[in-house]
Structures are given as C-alpha cells and as structure tokens.
Design an enzyme around this catalytic site. Sequence first.
Site, mmCIF file in Angstrom:
data_model
loop_
_atom_site.group_PDB
_atom_site.id
_atom_site.type_symbol
_atom_site.label_atom_id
_atom_site.label_comp_id
_atom_site.label_asym_id
_atom_site.label_seq_id
_atom_site.Cartn_x
_atom_site.Cartn_y
_atom_site.Cartn_z
ATOM 1 C CG ASP A 127 -2.235 1.150 1.392
ATOM 2 O OD1 ASP A 127 -3.427 0.239 0.719
ATOM 3 O OD2 ASP A 127 -1.970 1.750 0.520
ATOM 4 C CB THR A 159 -15.657 -2.724 -9.047
ATOM 5 O OG1 THR A 159 -15.425 -4.044 -7.986
ATOM 6 C CG2 THR A 159 -16.746 -3.108 -9.893
ATOM 7 C CG LEU A 174 -36.301 -9.502 -1.199
ATOM 8 C CD1 LEU A 174 -37.739 -9.815 -1.636
ATOM 9 C CD2 LEU A 174 -36.970 -7.751 -2.045
ATOM 10 C CB CYS A 179 -19.637 -1.568 -3.150
ATOM 11 S SG CYS A 179 -18.062 -2.261 -2.816
ATOM 12 N NE ARG A 196 -15.312 3.017 1.294
ATOM 13 C CZ ARG A 196 -13.631 2.375 0.140
ATOM 14 N NH1 ARG A 196 -13.483 2.744 -0.179
ATOM 15 N NH2 ARG A 196 -14.251 0.801 1.547
HETATM 16 N N1 LIG Z 1 -14.897 -2.703 -0.075
HETATM 17 C C1 LIG Z 1 -16.247 -4.118 -0.538
HETATM 18 O O1 LIG Z 1 -16.801 -3.993 0.015
HETATM 19 C C2 LIG Z 1 -15.783 -4.310 -1.810
HETATM 20 C C3 LIG Z 1 -16.488 -6.061 -2.124
HETATM 21 C C4 LIG Z 1 -15.678 -5.743 -3.769
HETATM 22 C C5 LIG Z 1 -15.281 -5.374 -4.348
HETATM 23 N N2 LIG Z 1 -14.740 -3.730 -3.858
HETATM 24 C C6 LIG Z 1 -13.985 -3.353 -5.327
HETATM 25 O O2 LIG Z 1 -12.689 -3.750 -4.613
HETATM 26 C C7 LIG Z 1 -11.406 -2.114 -5.178
HETATM 27 C C8 LIG Z 1 -11.302 -1.437 -3.682
HETATM 28 O O3 LIG Z 1 -12.529 -1.553 -2.370
HETATM 29 P P1 LIG Z 1 -11.511 -1.332 -1.051
HETATM 30 O O4 LIG Z 1 -12.879 -0.827 -0.490
HETATM 31 O O5 LIG Z 1 -10.855 -2.104 -0.210
HETATM 32 O O6 LIG Z 1 -11.013 0.074 -1.300
HETATM 33 P P2 LIG Z 1 -10.056 1.143 -0.344
HETATM 34 O O7 LIG Z 1 -9.728 2.558 -0.221
HETATM 35 O O8 LIG Z 1 -9.909 0.201 1.114
HETATM 36 O O9 LIG Z 1 -8.291 0.207 -0.595
HETATM 37 C C9 LIG Z 1 -8.169 1.184 -1.599
HETATM 38 C C10 LIG Z 1 -6.194 0.533 -1.144
HETATM 39 O O10 LIG Z 1 -5.848 0.845 -1.645
HETATM 40 C C11 LIG Z 1 -4.417 1.901 -1.948
HETATM 41 N N3 LIG Z 1 -3.683 2.011 -3.086
HETATM 42 C C12 LIG Z 1 -4.133 2.423 -3.352
HETATM 43 N N4 LIG Z 1 -3.427 3.263 -4.955
HETATM 44 C C13 LIG Z 1 -1.989 2.446 -5.138
HETATM 45 C C14 LIG Z 1 -1.231 2.004 -5.153
HETATM 46 N N5 LIG Z 1 -0.619 2.624 -6.144
HETATM 47 N N6 LIG Z 1 0.035 1.735 -4.730
HETATM 48 C C15 LIG Z 1 -0.736 0.283 -3.598
HETATM 49 N N7 LIG Z 1 -1.610 0.726 -3.262
HETATM 50 C C16 LIG Z 1 -1.987 1.736 -3.484
HETATM 51 C C17 LIG Z 1 -4.903 2.728 -1.149
HETATM 52 O O11 LIG Z 1 -4.208 4.091 -0.520
HETATM 53 C C18 LIG Z 1 -5.864 2.097 0.017
HETATM 54 O O12 LIG Z 1 -6.013 1.705 1.090
HETATM 55 C C19 LIG Z 1 -12.898 -1.242 -5.348
HETATM 56 O O13 LIG Z 1 -12.685 -1.352 -7.112
HETATM 57 C C20 LIG Z 1 -13.899 -1.847 -4.834
HETATM 58 O O14 LIG Z 1 -14.950 -1.412 -5.702
HETATM 59 C C21 LIG Z 1 -14.968 -3.840 -3.288
#
Ligand SMILES: NC(=O)c1ccc[n+]([C@@H]2O[C@H](COP(=O)([O-])OP(=O)(O)OC[C@H]3O[C@@H](n4cnc5c(N)ncnc54)[C@H](O)[C@@H]3O)[C@@H](O)[C@H]2O)c1
Length: 487
Positions: free
Chosen positions: A30, A122, A253, A263, A331
């Site tokens: 990260d 996503t 539901l 999301c 969020r």
């Molecule tokens: N949160 C959910 O429940 C969920 C479920 C399914 C899919 N998703 C998808 O998964 C993806 C991630 O979601 P999330 O909730 O984990 O996001 P998040 O914001 O919690 O985590 C993203 C992380 O990526 C890091 N990051 C950004 N750029 C970076 C880089 N260049 N190198 C290393 N780290 C970097 C950020 O610092 C952050 O910690 C999204 O596309 C989301 O739509 C999320």
Amino acid sequence: MKIAIIGTGYVGLVSGTCFAAWGHHVVCVDIDSARIEALSRGEVAIFEPGLTNLVIANLESGHLRFTTDLESAVRGADIIFLAVGTPASNHDGDADLSYVFKAARQTALALSGPALIVTKSTVPVGTSERLEAVMRSVRADIEFEVASNPEFLREGSAIADFDKPDRVLIGCNSDRGRALLCALYQPLSDAGVPIIATTCRSAELTKYAANAFLATKITFINEMADLCEKVGANVDEIALGMGLDKRIGDAFLKAGPGYGGSCFPKDTVALLRTAQECGVSLRLVEETIASNTSRKRTLARRLSALLGEPVQSKKIAVLGLTFKAGTDDMRNAPSLTLINALQSAGAQVHAFDPRGMKNAHALLRDVTFSSSPYECAEDADAIVLMTDWQCLRNLDFKRLGATMNRRVLLDLRGVYDVDTLVTRYGFTVERVGYPVRRPPEERAIRINRRVIYIPPGTEVRNGTRNLFDTSFVRKSNANDRKELDHD
Ligand SMILES: NC(=O)c1ccc[n+]([C@@H]2O[C@H](COP(=O)([O-])OP(=O)(O)OC[C@H]3O[C@@H](n4cnc5c(N)ncnc54)[C@H](O)[C@@H]3O)[C@@H](O)[C@H]2O)c1
C-alpha cells in the site's frame, strides 16, 4: 504460490490474508505507510470481524508480509492482484481508474519475469484490456497477461464470504492464465464452489450487473414499503411472501433508508455511464439510482412529518452511522445524507455508532458524538435508527424514554416491535414499511392547518381562546408540568 496484492484496503487486506491462510506466500502493498507499519505490527485499522486475529496468525506463520515497496513485492510473484480503489469520479460519477492505471504502470515497471496481473478492483468492462495495453507500452520486453477476478465479499462478513463464496469468476483470455487462477482457487473448487471461467469482459460486466441487480432489489422493496405505509400492509410480510419464492429469493428484501456504502452507489452510476457511452439505455438502473437518491433525501422530511413540526432547534439522536452493521465504513452512508439535511433544517444532531464514529468524525461537522445510545437520546425530541447494529436492537426503551424530551422514534431498519413501543412505553413510532403508530392516548388536533400531536398524559383545556394560546397544552405528569414547545 507467491502472490502480491497491490492495495491493502477492505478487499486487498482480506484477500491477501485469506490467500496466506490457504498456505500461499503473500505480500500486501500500500502507499499508506502508516497503515503498512501498523499492519506489520498486527494492528488492523479497519473493523472487519475476525480479521485482526487472522492477520496476526499469518504474520506469525511467515505467510503474510506488508510493505510499501511495490517493486520488491512484485518481483518473482506468480500472480499480482490489483485491489486499489475505483471511486466515483467527481466529474461525472464514472469510475475513477487513476489508481488502477497508476498501480498497473508501477507494476509493469517492476516486473522481472513472466506474470499474471489480475484486477480484483471493480472496473468497467474493457479495463483489463486497456491496462494490458498501457503495461505493454512500458514493458514490451516481458511476457505477462491481465485477467479479471472481481471480488464479491461483503464488509462485515468478508472472511466467510472469501472462504465460502457463492462462486468465483475468472475472466481470462488465455488457457495459461486461467489454469493458474484455477489452481489458486482449487481449495474452493474442491469444496464445491463453482468456478466460472469467462472472458475478461464478461467477468468485469458480471460484477456491475450483480451489484446493479442487488441495488434494484433493495430499491424495489423500499418502494413497496412506501406503498405499505399508505395502504396499511406490512412490508415484512410482503418480503417474506415474495422471498420464499425460489425464483426471487429472500436476500436484499429488507426495507430501509436506501442503499449506500462503498460499492452500490458508485457501481450503479459507473454501469450507467458505460451503457450511455455505448448508446444503450439501462432504464431500470437509471430509475434505481433516482429512486434511491430521492429516498435518502426525504428522510429528514419524514422525521419532521412524524414530529408534526419542523426539526429546527430540535435535538435529534441518530443511532447508527455506518452504511450497514458489521463495518466501520462510512463511505456513502445514508446517515450522512440524513444528518446534512437535518442540519440544513436547523436541527441539533447527536449521534452514536459502536464502530463508525472515528470515520464519521472526518466526514461530519457540528455533530455531538455520544458514548452510548442512552447518552445520545438524553433530551432528544426524536430518535432515528439508521444502522441495525446488534447493540442497538435490544435497547431499554423505558430508560431511553425517561430522559427524552419527546418519545418519537423513526425506525428506518424495521427492527423494533412497534406494539410494545407504542403501548408499553408511550412512543410515537414510524417503522419503515408500516403506517405511523401513536400511543392510544395521543391525540392530534388541527390549528391553522397545522397538526399538533399531543403526547400521552397531556391535559388539553377546552375553549377556543385556549386553543390558540401557546400555553394550552400542559403535561399533566405531576413531576414535570412544563409547557410543550409549539406555536
Ligand atoms: N469494499 C468492498 O466491500 C468491496 C467489495 C467488492 C469489491 N470492491 C472493490 O474493490 C476495490 C477496492 O475497494 P476497497 O473498499 O478495498 O478500497 P479501499 O479504499 O479500502 O482500499 C484501497 C487501497 O488501495 C491503496 N492504493 C491506492 N493506490 C495504490 C498504489 N498505487 N499502490 C498501492 N496501494 C494503493 C489505498 O491506499 C487504499 O489503502 C474497489 O474497486 C471496490 O469497488 C470492494
């Protein structure tokens, strides 16, 4: 296998930790160095049940490592997952892919040999191909491929979802990449989890289609709840009757304040943008977004109607802030829309959440955060239940009601027994999907086209003059003979 995960948020951290628990060697990367330092000490900043223990166990076994050094993490990895955020762009709500492209470019530059790069984030249909083209433009000398493996875990039950998913989607355009991902997920296929191999494009679009469908299902039952409130039907009975039909299913539901979270709001809008760019109309998704947005915006008005007067200067206790129970994620939480609307209308907002107050603090102004639901409700004119945390399901309403200024409750999660609250504790209750219920003794009178609700135990003196006199309503409770505040 050697696995690198780029992005250590909700998805990256859970995926990396679970892969490590399956016996792989995982490095999570990260850009947030404070987060990485804390994780290396076994401290998990996000709230996800069971995650801290699993992180510690895998740190100790040597299967899991955290770093900010992407280059070292990527070098020699068999599979590199991109799990960075794809938030809605400020400009038009389309998915902001800047983090994904930046991470992909950095990964390409760091590659030392053949690799499979997999988008877990996503991303809109076609993104994996675009990523591959960008990566090739900086690293034509190395053999690699970009595949798609969208994640379906839910915050609050992420580990169980990851370990026992309904299915795993592997979007890959080559046999070699597909075989590698099938080998990675073999513990799941051995346990009977369907592994669906598709093209990259199908995998990417399936994730959006699934989220849009779930958002539509929630919105559908919310609209049914609105109708139930008017016609005197019971939305929970409707949901039960519908959900037991196997063609429909009972999940999603549950009527509520409208969907939020990290999301559904962004993914529905991004899907719509994709369709618009192709000249395709997704009217259902469009209506879902519009209906949900307007639902969240009307929550404050709903409360004002329940109170029978404007919320200006009223103290409102908001119980639950996170977009759902089981997570600290704020969020796009519906509570943010409600609180902003209440504050714009002049209400004083007090709030309590068992896990979300730290994140809420950064997003809200002028809210008094309380250390318990009871402190939050002291002197309040109304309570709004926004999140159905377990600790908020079993409140002592006698204790709550004793310290409230008015016993008014807006239950936007449909968890409380309305009969008990009304008849035993004298609350006026609006439960989502049910008509408003007021205590039997509570009477409504109309003055100059305004309806005033007179709480139980209130003595109303007859006489025309008194009806227009601000002092006409008095609490008959001997301990508290104070004038009720109304015009
Ligand atoms: N949160 C959910 O429940 C969920 C479920 C399914 C899919 N998703 C998808 O998964 C993806 C991630 O979601 P999330 O909730 O984990 O996001 P998040 O914001 O919690 O985590 C993203 C992380 O990526 C890091 N990051 C950004 N750029 C970076 C880089 N260049 N190198 C290393 N780290 C970097 C950020 O610092 C952050 O910690 C999204 O596309 C989301 O739509 C999320």
